[in-house]
Design an enzyme around this catalytic site. Structure first.
Site, short mmCIF file in Angstrom:
data_model
loop_
_atom_site.label_atom_id
_atom_site.label_comp_id
_atom_site.label_asym_id
_atom_site.label_seq_id
_atom_site.Cartn_x
_atom_site.Cartn_y
_atom_site.Cartn_z
N PRO A 3 -5.55 4.12 2.97
CA PRO A 3 -4.53 3.19 3.45
C PRO A 3 -3.51 2.83 2.37
O PRO A 3 -2.31 2.73 2.65
CB PRO A 3 -5.35 1.97 3.87
CG PRO A 3 -6.67 2.54 4.29
CD PRO A 3 -6.92 3.67 3.32
N TYR A 4 -3.98 2.65 1.13
CA TYR A 4 -3.03 2.36 0.05
C TYR A 4 -1.98 3.47 -0.06
O TYR A 4 -0.77 3.21 -0.09
CB TYR A 4 -3.75 2.22 -1.30
CG TYR A 4 -2.82 2.44 -2.47
CD1 TYR A 4 -1.84 1.51 -2.79
CD2 TYR A 4 -2.89 3.62 -3.24
CE1 TYR A 4 -0.96 1.73 -3.83
CE2 TYR A 4 -2.01 3.84 -4.28
CZ TYR A 4 -1.05 2.89 -4.58
OH TYR A 4 -0.17 3.13 -5.60
N ALA A 5 -2.44 4.72 -0.16
CA ALA A 5 -1.50 5.83 -0.30
C ALA A 5 -0.58 5.93 0.91
O ALA A 5 0.62 6.22 0.76
CB ALA A 5 -2.28 7.14 -0.49
#
Length: 331
Positions: free
Chosen positions: A140-142
């Site tokens: 999710p961060y990426a």
């Protein structure tokens, strides 16, 4: 010239602030201090608050009408945390960034340098990537970084913004003058865990030894944070020559061009410390991939940028920063 640094009390942002000061550029910091440190703002122009707060952003531009560009480093960045709280990450990294650029546009600022990530590339086989390589963010961060790049490119294409996205992987080291550095005492990245293992006298686990890399261990791209700061300065100075109304968005990789395997990182670490670090081979963790590293030909050609600090210098600076950090930060 003044530049607004969003997230300027964090690791990358505060280092960019230091580089601006050294280059005669006036940095104006806005940071919510959710992850940033107030200590990193001492003696610097600082506004505490959220990038989505339109009233605050309007006030900053009213009080600093000479702001000509924005460096956007404000984000949550921990991959495991993003898996546990994707809603929080999409809100903080994507939704608030959308609010932020709308406030910038309203104030007539159309120059945005975005702190993106090399984690948006497909990272399965340990190969090098350039700016045209396939994207396949794995967390999710990426994905928040990839979504922001796409969002900013659409806004730029509509003539409302010009955006330069700087993509990099693993910053290490600290400001050479030791003004700022990584604020976390128990970081989750490989070098941070290596330092902790060395201090605690425990073996460092090499997670995965059969990847298609030079020595079978995973490969990453470690870049000295001061080199990254220098790239941001170059981006500020060359912005108008790189981005035009007909080509309003651009991505540039910042990396070593060769990458570093986990075993190579351990070997470099042992060149710096007095007592060698022991290692132990273990199985890959769930979700681990071989990794990739970046080609930076475009950065050299367009920014005149190449890394100046070695891996060993980055490791040594990370170690030197620890006692400074412990004395500087209150908790």
């Amino acid at each position: 010239m003044s530049v607004l640094i969003a997230g300027g009390a964090g690791y990358i942002g505060s280092t960019v602030v230091s580089a601006c000061l050294d280059e005669g550029i006036t940095p104006v910091i806005v940071d919510s201090l959710v992850r940033g440190r107030r200590e990193f703002t001492d003696g610097r122009v600082f506004y505490e608050g959220d990038i989505s707060d339109g009233t605050l952003i309007d006030r900053i531009f009213a009080e600093h009408p000479d702001i000509t560009a924005v460096v956007h480093c404000a984000a949550l960045i921990l991959v495991p945390e993003s898996v546990e709280d994707p809603l929080g990450y999409y809100k903080a990294n994507v939704a608030k960034s959308l609010d932020f650029v709308s406030h910038l546009s309203r104030n007539g600022c159309d120059r945005l340098i975005f702190s993106s990530s090399g984690s948006i590339y497909r990272a399965e086989d340990g190969s090098p990537v350039d700016e045209d390589s396939p994207l396949a963010p794995q967390s999710p961060y990426a994905r928040t970084k990839a979504h922001c790049e796409e969002m900013f490119a659409d806004i730029a294409a509509a003539g409302q913004m010009r955006v330069l996205s700087l993509r990099y992987f693993n910053p290490i080291g600290a400001d050479p003058k030791m003004r700022t550095g990584l604020q976390l005492k128990r970081p989750s990245h490989a070098l941070g865990k290596m330092i902790l293992a060395h201090r605690e006298g425990t073996p460092f686990p090499v997670t995965g030894t059969n990847y298609p890399t030079r020595d079978g261990s995973g490969i990453r791209d470690y870049v000295h944070v001061w080199d990254l700061a220098a790239a941001h300065i170059a981006a500020i100075n060359k912005f108008d020559s790189l981005l035009t109304k007909s080509a309003p968005s651009l991505a540039i990789n910042l990396g070593t061009g060769s990458g570093t395997t986990v075993r190579e990182l351990c070997a470099a670490f042992n060149k710096v410390v007095d007592t060698p670090l022991a290692t132990i081979d273990t199985e890959p963790r769930p979700g681990d991939v071989a990794g990739v590293y970046t080609r930076s030909d475009r950065a050299q050609r367009l920014l005149g940028w190449t890394p100046q600090y070695s891996l060993e210098e980055g490791i040594r600076a990370s170690l030197d920063w620890i006692p400074v950090r412990d004395a500087m930060l209150e908790d």
